[in-house]
Design an enzyme around this catalytic site. Structure first.
Site, PDB file in Angstrom:
ATOM      1  N   LYS A  22      73.322  -7.944  44.390  1.00 13.88           N
ATOM      2  CA  LYS A  22      74.538  -8.744  44.589  1.00 13.88           C
ATOM      3  C   LYS A  22      74.785  -9.632  43.375  1.00 13.88           C
ATOM      4  CE  LYS A  22      74.212 -12.696  47.000  1.00 13.88           C
ATOM      5  NZ  LYS A  22      74.671 -13.907  46.309  1.00 13.88           N
ATOM      6  N   ASN A  23      73.716 -10.248  42.874  1.00 10.45           N
ATOM      7  CA  ASN A  23      73.897 -11.245  41.812  1.00 10.45           C
ATOM      8  C   ASN A  23      74.062 -10.633  40.430  1.00 10.45           C
ATOM      9  OD1 ASN A  23      73.826 -13.088  43.833  1.00 10.45           O
ATOM     10  ND2 ASN A  23      71.755 -13.821  43.410  1.00 10.45           N
ATOM     11  N   CYS A 117      78.396 -25.738  49.336  1.00 13.67           N
ATOM     12  CA  CYS A 117      77.869 -24.662  50.166  1.00 13.67           C
ATOM     13  C   CYS A 117      76.960 -25.319  51.194  1.00 13.67           C
ATOM     14  CB  CYS A 117      77.110 -23.647  49.328  1.00 13.67           C
ATOM     15  SG  CYS A 117      75.669 -24.388  48.621  1.00 13.67           S
ATOM     16  N   ARG A 122      77.255 -28.037  44.769  1.00 15.32           N
ATOM     17  CA  ARG A 122      76.722 -27.231  43.663  1.00 15.32           C
ATOM     18  C   ARG A 122      77.735 -27.351  42.531  1.00 15.32           C
ATOM     19  NH1 ARG A 122      75.225 -21.693  46.205  1.00 15.32           N
ATOM     20  NH2 ARG A 122      74.543 -21.145  44.125  1.00 15.32           N
ATOM     21  N   ASP A 307      65.591 -17.959  45.644  1.00 15.98           N
ATOM     22  CA  ASP A 307      66.239 -17.145  46.691  1.00 15.98           C
ATOM     23  C   ASP A 307      65.229 -16.501  47.633  1.00 15.98           C
ATOM     24  OD1 ASP A 307      68.941 -15.969  44.540  1.00 15.98           O
ATOM     25  OD2 ASP A 307      68.605 -17.871  45.577  1.00 15.98           O
ATOM     26  N   ARG A 399      76.823 -11.471  53.686  1.00 14.34           N
ATOM     27  CA  ARG A 399      77.222 -11.776  52.313  1.00 14.34           C
ATOM     28  C   ARG A 399      76.200 -11.253  51.314  1.00 14.34           C
ATOM     29  NH1 ARG A 399      78.272 -17.645  50.770  1.00 14.34           N
ATOM     30  NH2 ARG A 399      78.522 -16.504  48.838  1.00 14.34           N
TER      31      ARG A 399
HETATM   32  C1  EPZ Z   1      72.837 -18.114  40.990  1.00 12.28           C
HETATM   33  O1  EPZ Z   1      73.624 -19.197  41.465  1.00 12.28           O
HETATM   34  C2  EPZ Z   1      72.667 -17.198  42.196  1.00 12.28           C
HETATM   35  N1  EPZ Z   1      73.971 -16.727  42.659  1.00 12.28           N
HETATM   36  C3  EPZ Z   1      71.959 -17.945  43.321  1.00 12.28           C
HETATM   37  O2  EPZ Z   1      71.738 -17.006  44.378  1.00 12.28           O
HETATM   38  C4  EPZ Z   1      70.613 -18.430  42.804  1.00 12.28           C
HETATM   39  O3  EPZ Z   1      69.989 -19.201  43.825  1.00 12.28           O
HETATM   40  C5  EPZ Z   1      70.807 -19.298  41.551  1.00 12.28           C
HETATM   41  O4  EPZ Z   1      71.549 -18.564  40.556  1.00 12.28           O
HETATM   42  C6  EPZ Z   1      69.480 -19.725  40.942  1.00 12.28           C
HETATM   43  O5  EPZ Z   1      68.741 -18.598  40.603  1.00 12.28           O
HETATM   44  C7  EPZ Z   1      74.567 -15.721  41.986  1.00 12.28           C
HETATM   45  O6  EPZ Z   1      74.041 -15.200  41.021  1.00 12.28           O
HETATM   46  C8  EPZ Z   1      75.884 -15.263  42.527  1.00 12.28           C
HETATM   47  P1  EPZ Z   1      72.587 -21.986  38.862  1.00 12.28           P
HETATM   48  P2  EPZ Z   1      74.242 -20.273  40.412  1.00 12.28           P
HETATM   49  O7  EPZ Z   1      73.803 -22.326  38.103  1.00 12.28           O
HETATM   50  O8  EPZ Z   1      74.562 -19.595  39.158  1.00 12.28           O
HETATM   51  C9  EPZ Z   1      72.473 -26.750  38.802  1.00 12.28           C
HETATM   52  C10 EPZ Z   1      71.867 -16.180  46.572  1.00 12.28           C
HETATM   53  O9  EPZ Z   1      71.320 -16.532  47.624  1.00 12.28           O
HETATM   54  N2  EPZ Z   1      73.779 -26.674  38.138  1.00 12.28           N
HETATM   55  O10 EPZ Z   1      71.519 -21.181  38.188  1.00 12.28           O
HETATM   56  O11 EPZ Z   1      75.299 -21.008  41.121  1.00 12.28           O
HETATM   57  C11 EPZ Z   1      72.493 -26.245  40.231  1.00 12.28           C
HETATM   58  O12 EPZ Z   1      72.926 -27.273  41.108  1.00 12.28           O
HETATM   59  C12 EPZ Z   1      72.420 -17.226  45.633  1.00 12.28           C
HETATM   60  O13 EPZ Z   1      71.990 -14.980  46.197  1.00 12.28           O
HETATM   61  C13 EPZ Z   1      74.405 -27.855  37.749  1.00 12.28           C
HETATM   62  O14 EPZ Z   1      73.888 -28.955  37.951  1.00 12.28           O
HETATM   63  O15 EPZ Z   1      72.983 -21.243  40.206  1.00 12.28           O
HETATM   64  C14 EPZ Z   1      71.058 -25.850  40.443  1.00 12.28           C
HETATM   65  O16 EPZ Z   1      70.295 -27.012  40.719  1.00 12.28           O
HETATM   66  C15 EPZ Z   1      72.233 -18.635  46.159  1.00 12.28           C
HETATM   67  N3  EPZ Z   1      75.608 -27.780  37.123  1.00 12.28           N
HETATM   68  C16 EPZ Z   1      70.641 -25.302  39.088  1.00 12.28           C
HETATM   69  O17 EPZ Z   1      71.577 -25.866  38.141  1.00 12.28           O
HETATM   70  C17 EPZ Z   1      76.211 -26.563  36.856  1.00 12.28           C
HETATM   71  O18 EPZ Z   1      77.305 -26.544  36.260  1.00 12.28           O
HETATM   72  C18 EPZ Z   1      70.678 -23.788  38.976  1.00 12.28           C
HETATM   73  O19 EPZ Z   1      71.949 -23.347  39.432  1.00 12.28           O
HETATM   74  C19 EPZ Z   1      75.564 -25.370  37.283  1.00 12.28           C
HETATM   75  C20 EPZ Z   1      74.334 -25.454  37.909  1.00 12.28           C
END
Ligand code: EPZ
Length: 419
Positions: A22-23, A117, A122, A307, A399
């Site tokens: 998915k990701n 979410c 986020r 995850d 999802r």
């Molecule tokens: C991706 O989300 C995945 N989703 C998530 O999987 C996964 O948990 C996550 O990466 C971490 O591996 C998809 O790929 C569609 P991040 P993403 O930006 O990109 C902070 C699932 O269950 N952050 O890597 O949204 C954030 O709050 C989903 O399949 C900021 O602060 O995650 C977190 O603490 C859930 N500001 C950390 O960084 C930003 O602008 C990592 O988030 C962006 C992120």
């Protein structure tokens, strides 16, 4: 709303084919915006998230069709509206990935900010700040990002925390920015690696793939890509590995990449589970008892994935001692604890450190899904519980997991979807 009814204590035996990731498919669908003709994406899981991304692209003028149960055909030759509306973006955070490619193709875009979410806010500040560092003019108007990329050039971007989404979003703009962009503290997840490989196959010049430093030499244009096949879903695979470890049995996972699951395999073996890796197959053998306790933490790839945190938590409830689990990616990704405790777990929190009592006897109950991976943990708990469990709001699981009840039934689980 659909719910699952599960009767626990059946060992899992047999083979399953793991679906595409998915990701990986979501950023690749967004990257198709850079394609000016038809792109065939194969090995796509049947998930509501892929349908949401398709709806976003169609709203921009794209033509999207699904075929053969695992293929998406996207024709972006007629794509001409660089706009993504709140009513779609709020249902799936990954919709925000369209901003980078829209700016690369149209030099302007209006994209809704994503909603929160189930577990806390986020933010997308890393995305916004990085785009501004490349010269994008960004205004926030009524919950929308209104961006102008008519005067961008490569630059140095350092993410304060590794971010999968921000890395992917910025990559899809930087490939067409004048000059060189260097991203430090970039995400190295396999899904980002596949996005980089896709962009390079379209003529981009990205180096450092799979490391935390990506160097992108901007090119003047990209060539069209005709076809791409999505990498296996390491999180679905890890979910089934942990489920087998918890309830017991012998399961063969086909269409996996063991390299993407090294840390999960290592931790499962550390707690006494037999894991055998062969090319694109992983076998898991477990008696469902004698599970050792552990003290692990989640980290960015190649660390233990956030995850799979909820799923690991339920495994540790069955361990022969008390465990801890530190969540380092999302400080508040714990909505599943309350529901797991309703099934007989005894999990408490100190900040983002979960303390998990072992040797628990789980008893079936009515519980509620709160997000994709929390739902997976509840299913594993139900498979291990005495008696019947009803899990509501399974739209969360739809999802992120393709036909999970069919795959589990094939392995001998007693799980039915009810309306
Ligand atoms: C991706 O989300 C995945 N989703 C998530 O999987 C996964 O948990 C996550 O990466 C971490 O591996 C998809 O790929 C569609 P991040 P993403 O930006 O990109 C902070 C699932 O269950 N952050 O890597 O949204 C954030 O709050 C989903 O399949 C900021 O602060 O995650 C977190 O603490 C859930 N500001 C950390 O960084 C930003 O602008 C990592 O988030 C962006 C992120």
């Amino acid at each position: 709303m659909d719910y699952f009814e599960i009767v626990g204590k059946n060992h899992l035996e047999g083979n399953i084919v793991v679906s595409g990731a998915k990701n990986a498919v979501l950023p690749i669908m967004a990257a198709s915006i850079l394609n000016n003709s038809s792109l065939k994406i194969k090995n796509v899981p049947t998930l509501s998230d892929s349908k949401t991304m398709a709806a976003i692209l169609e709203g921009m003028g794209s033509k999207v069709s699904f075929s053969n149960n695992d293929t998406i055909n996207i024709d972006n030759s007629g794509l001409n509206i660089p706009f993504a509306s709140y009513d779609l973006v709020r249902t799936m955070r990954a919709s925000f990935y369209v901003l980078g490619p829209l700016l690369a193709r149209f030099k302007q875009a209006k994209v809704s900010l994503p909603g929160g979410c189930a577990w806390g806010p986020r933010p997308v500040d890393f995305h916004i700040n990085a785009f501004e560092q490349l010269g994008v003019k960004i205004d926030l108007e009524n919950g929308y990002v209104v961006a102008d990329a008519s005067n961008i050039k490569g630059g140095k971007i350092h993410f304060p925390k590794i971010s999968v989404g921000a890395t992917g979003n910025v990559l899809m703009l930087a490939v067409l920015a004048d000059g060189v962009t260097v991203i430090t503290n970039a995400a190295a997840e396999p899904e980002i690696q596949q996005l980089c490989q896709m962009l390079n196959n379209m003529g981009a010049d990205i180096s450092g793939i799979g490391t935390n430093t990506l160097t992108i030499k901007g090119v003047s244009s990209l060539k069209n890509l005709e076809e791409i096949s999505i990498i296996p879903d390491r999180i679905e695979a890890g979910t089934f590995m942990i489920a087998t470890a918890a309830v017991g049995g012998k399961v063969v996972l086909e269409n996996v990449n063991p390299l993407h699951l090294k840390e999960v395999t290592k931790q499962l073996m550390n707690v006494g589970i037999t894991v055998i890796e062969k090319n694109n197959i992983i076998e898991v053998h477990s008696e469902g008892d004698n599970i050792k306790f552990s003290n692990i933490e989640t980290n960015e790839y190649p660390g233990f994935p956030t995850d799979l945190q909820a799923q690991w938590m339920i495994l540790m409830c069955l361990a022969n001692g008390d465990s801890t689990l530190k969540e380092n990616i999302y400080f508040d990704r714990f909505t599943h604890i309350l529901e797991l405790n309703r099934l007989g777990c005894k999990i408490s929190l100190e900040g983002s450190l979960a303390k998990i009592k072992g040797n628990r006897n789980l008893i079936g109950a009515n519980v509620m899904s709160t997000d994709i991976r929390a739902s997976a943990a509840l299913i594993i708990a139900a498979l291990c519980a005495e008696g019947k469990t009803s899990i509501s709001r399974v739209y969360h699981i739809d999802r992120g997991y393709d036909k999970i009840e069919e795959k589990l039934t094939k392995l001998g689980a007693q799980i039915i979807r009810k309306k």
